[in-house]
Design a protein around this motif. Structure first.
Motif, PDB file in Angstrom:
ATOM      1  N   LEU A 180       0.847  -1.202   0.000  1.00  0.00           N
ATOM      2  CA  LEU A 180       0.000   0.000   0.000  1.00  0.00           C
ATOM      3  C   LEU A 180       0.873   1.239   0.000  1.00  0.00           C
ATOM      4  N   ARG A 181       1.864   1.261   0.868  1.00  0.00           N
ATOM      5  CA  ARG A 181       2.741   2.425   0.986  1.00  0.00           C
ATOM      6  C   ARG A 181       3.571   2.627  -0.285  1.00  0.00           C
ATOM      7  N   ALA A 182       4.149   1.562  -0.802  1.00  0.00           N
ATOM      8  CA  ALA A 182       5.064   1.674  -1.941  1.00  0.00           C
ATOM      9  C   ALA A 182       4.361   1.914  -3.267  1.00  0.00           C
ATOM     10  N   GLN A 183       3.257   1.213  -3.496  1.00  0.00           N
ATOM     11  CA  GLN A 183       2.648   1.228  -4.821  1.00  0.00           C
ATOM     12  C   GLN A 183       1.400   2.097  -4.929  1.00  0.00           C
ATOM     13  N   TRP A 184       0.590   2.125  -3.895  1.00  0.00           N
ATOM     14  CA  TRP A 184      -0.732   2.727  -4.043  1.00  0.00           C
ATOM     15  C   TRP A 184      -0.953   4.015  -3.264  1.00  0.00           C
ATOM     16  N   PHE A 185      -0.038   4.354  -2.374  1.00  0.00           N
ATOM     17  CA  PHE A 185      -0.269   5.509  -1.506  1.00  0.00           C
ATOM     18  C   PHE A 185      -0.364   6.809  -2.296  1.00  0.00           C
ATOM     19  N   SER A 186       0.606   7.059  -3.154  1.00  0.00           N
ATOM     20  CA  SER A 186       0.616   8.300  -3.937  1.00  0.00           C
ATOM     21  C   SER A 186      -0.569   8.370  -4.914  1.00  0.00           C
ATOM     22  N   PRO A 187      -0.872   7.291  -5.660  1.00  0.00           N
ATOM     23  CA  PRO A 187      -2.071   7.347  -6.511  1.00  0.00           C
ATOM     24  C   PRO A 187      -3.363   7.549  -5.707  1.00  0.00           C
ATOM     25  N   LEU A 188      -3.434   6.934  -4.544  1.00  0.00           N
ATOM     26  CA  LEU A 188      -4.616   7.097  -3.701  1.00  0.00           C
ATOM     27  C   LEU A 188      -4.735   8.540  -3.234  1.00  0.00           C
ATOM     28  N   GLN A 189      -3.632   9.130  -2.820  1.00  0.00           N
ATOM     29  CA  GLN A 189      -3.646  10.540  -2.429  1.00  0.00           C
ATOM     30  C   GLN A 189      -4.097  11.427  -3.587  1.00  0.00           C
ATOM     31  N   ALA A 190      -3.588  11.142  -4.779  1.00  0.00           N
ATOM     32  CA  ALA A 190      -3.945  11.954  -5.950  1.00  0.00           C
ATOM     33  C   ALA A 190      -5.443  11.859  -6.233  1.00  0.00           C
ATOM     34  N   LEU A 191      -5.974  10.644  -6.267  1.00  0.00           N
ATOM     35  CA  LEU A 191      -7.397  10.475  -6.579  1.00  0.00           C
ATOM     36  C   LEU A 191      -8.292  11.065  -5.495  1.00  0.00           C
ATOM     37  N   MET A 192      -7.823  11.055  -4.253  1.00  0.00           N
ATOM     38  CA  MET A 192      -8.625  11.625  -3.169  1.00  0.00           C
ATOM     39  C   MET A 192      -8.718  13.149  -3.269  1.00  0.00           C
ATOM     40  N   ARG A 193      -7.915  13.757  -4.118  1.00  0.00           N
ATOM     41  CA  ARG A 193      -7.988  15.207  -4.351  1.00  0.00           C
ATOM     42  C   ARG A 193      -9.089  15.570  -5.358  1.00  0.00           C
ATOM     43  N   ILE A 194      -9.649  14.544  -5.993  1.00  0.00           N
ATOM     44  CA  ILE A 194     -10.691  14.755  -7.001  1.00  0.00           C
ATOM     45  C   ILE A 194     -12.009  14.324  -6.368  1.00  0.00           C
ATOM     46  N   PRO A 195     -12.938  15.255  -6.129  1.00  0.00           N
ATOM     47  CA  PRO A 195     -14.159  14.926  -5.383  1.00  0.00           C
ATOM     48  C   PRO A 195     -14.901  13.673  -5.865  1.00  0.00           C
ATOM     49  N   LYS A 196     -15.065  13.516  -7.164  1.00  0.00           N
ATOM     50  CA  LYS A 196     -15.779  12.349  -7.699  1.00  0.00           C
ATOM     51  C   LYS A 196     -15.117  11.042  -7.273  1.00  0.00           C
ATOM     52  N   TYR A 197     -13.792  10.999  -7.342  1.00  0.00           N
ATOM     53  CA  TYR A 197     -13.056   9.784  -7.018  1.00  0.00           C
ATOM     54  C   TYR A 197     -12.907   9.608  -5.509  1.00  0.00           C
ATOM     55  N   ARG A 198     -12.812  10.713  -4.791  1.00  0.00           N
ATOM     56  CA  ARG A 198     -12.763  10.650  -3.330  1.00  0.00           C
ATOM     57  C   ARG A 198     -14.024   9.966  -2.811  1.00  0.00           C
ATOM     58  N   LYS A 199     -15.158  10.381  -3.342  1.00  0.00           N
ATOM     59  CA  LYS A 199     -16.441   9.802  -2.932  1.00  0.00           C
ATOM     60  C   LYS A 199     -16.490   8.317  -3.275  1.00  0.00           C
ATOM     61  N   ARG A 200     -16.108   7.978  -4.489  1.00  0.00           N
ATOM     62  CA  ARG A 200     -16.142   6.576  -4.932  1.00  0.00           C
ATOM     63  C   ARG A 200     -15.222   5.700  -4.088  1.00  0.00           C
ATOM     64  N   LEU A 201     -14.003   6.163  -3.849  1.00  0.00           N
ATOM     65  CA  LEU A 201     -13.038   5.392  -3.076  1.00  0.00           C
ATOM     66  C   LEU A 201     -13.463   5.239  -1.622  1.00  0.00           C
ATOM     67  N   THR A 202     -13.868   6.329  -0.990  1.00  0.00           N
ATOM     68  CA  THR A 202     -14.249   6.227   0.423  1.00  0.00           C
ATOM     69  C   THR A 202     -15.490   5.365   0.597  1.00  0.00           C
ATOM     70  N   GLU A 203     -16.445   5.468  -0.317  1.00  0.00           N
ATOM     71  CA  GLU A 203     -17.633   4.609  -0.219  1.00  0.00           C
ATOM     72  C   GLU A 203     -17.258   3.139  -0.358  1.00  0.00           C
ATOM     73  N   GLN A 204     -16.402   2.827  -1.319  1.00  0.00           N
ATOM     74  CA  GLN A 204     -16.019   1.434  -1.539  1.00  0.00           C
ATOM     75  C   GLN A 204     -15.219   0.888  -0.362  1.00  0.00           C
ATOM     76  N   ILE A 205     -14.272   1.675   0.133  1.00  0.00           N
ATOM     77  CA  ILE A 205     -13.462   1.237   1.275  1.00  0.00           C
ATOM     78  C   ILE A 205     -14.352   1.033   2.500  1.00  0.00           C
ATOM     79  N   THR A 206     -15.265   1.963   2.727  1.00  0.00           N
ATOM     80  CA  THR A 206     -16.185   1.844   3.858  1.00  0.00           C
ATOM     81  C   THR A 206     -17.058   0.610   3.714  1.00  0.00           C
ATOM     82  N   ASN A 207     -17.617   0.403   2.532  1.00  0.00           N
ATOM     83  CA  ASN A 207     -18.479  -0.761   2.310  1.00  0.00           C
ATOM     84  C   ASN A 207     -17.717  -2.070   2.500  1.00  0.00           C
ATOM     85  N   GLU A 208     -16.487  -2.136   1.996  1.00  0.00           N
ATOM     86  CA  GLU A 208     -15.674  -3.349   2.168  1.00  0.00           C
ATOM     87  C   GLU A 208     -15.425  -3.604   3.655  1.00  0.00           C
ATOM     88  N   ASN A 209     -15.067  -2.554   4.397  1.00  0.00           N
ATOM     89  CA  ASN A 209     -14.825  -2.705   5.829  1.00  0.00           C
ATOM     90  C   ASN A 209     -16.085  -3.134   6.569  1.00  0.00           C
TER      91      ASN A 209
END
Length: 182
Positions: free
Chosen positions: A98-127
């Motif tokens: 997560l830290r090496a491969q996905w952290f920076s892309p995740l940070q970038a996408l979380m700066r875009i409201p549409k993708y922030r919403k999609r990612l947080t909803e999916q992560i929350t639902n999975e949890n």
């Protein structure tokens, strides 16, 4: 299997996309800037992606696929582990990836409201789904909102702070929660 040159070019584009978003944001981002950073011409960019949104869509899908696989692994580890320390040790490779491969892309996408919403909803639902299965519980709407807020808060804390919590921090939180709720 995709040609190595195609995979390499797409990876260059994705890396350029991520670094530019993290530097200047998404709204100012242009295909020209992505192409220059990736050291390709615009025609090559358009041979691989329709626009910058297509790059974001692909990255988002890749992250969500990886997260889904990680959640499945995490659920197996937790189900088979007797202590939090053993679970953390078994999940360490996933945290490193997560830290090496996905952290920076995740940070970038979380700066875009549409993708922030999609990612947080999916992560929350999975949890929430993992918690439901693990504890064999069903949640009221209120409980889902509260748990979802906690999960989203943790995601934002990690992304805003730029690093994952240490094993000691996770262990302390686990102990504190056990003390609070008996």
């Amino acid at each position: 299997m995709t040609d190595l040159r195609i995979r390499r070019t797409r990876e260059l584009i994705r890396r350029a996309f991520v670094s530019l978003i993290n530097e200047q944001g998404f709204e100012q981002l242009t295909v020209q800037a992505i192409s220059e950073r990736a050291m390709i011409n615009r025609k090559t960019f358009y041979a691989h992606y329709v626009d910058k949104y297509a790059v974001a869509d692909e990255l988002c899908t890749m992250i969500l696929d990886w997260l889904h696989e990680s959640f499945q692994l995490r659920e197996k580890v937790i189900a088979n582990s007797l202590t939090l320390e053993i679970a953390i040790k078994n999940l360490q490779p996933q945290l490193v990836q997560l830290r090496a491969q996905w952290f920076s892309p995740l940070q970038a996408l979380m700066r875009i409201p549409k993708y922030r919403k999609r990612l947080t909803e999916q992560i929350t639902n999975e949890n929430l789904e993992m918690i439901r299965r693990r504890l064999k519980l069903s949640f009221s709407d209120f409980e889902q909102v509260i748990l979802g807020s906690v999960i989203n808060g943790a995601i934002e804390y990690i992304l805003d702070g730029g690093q994952l919590p240490s094993s000691d921090e996770i262990r302390k939180l686990h102990n504190d929660i056990q003390m609070m709720f008996g």
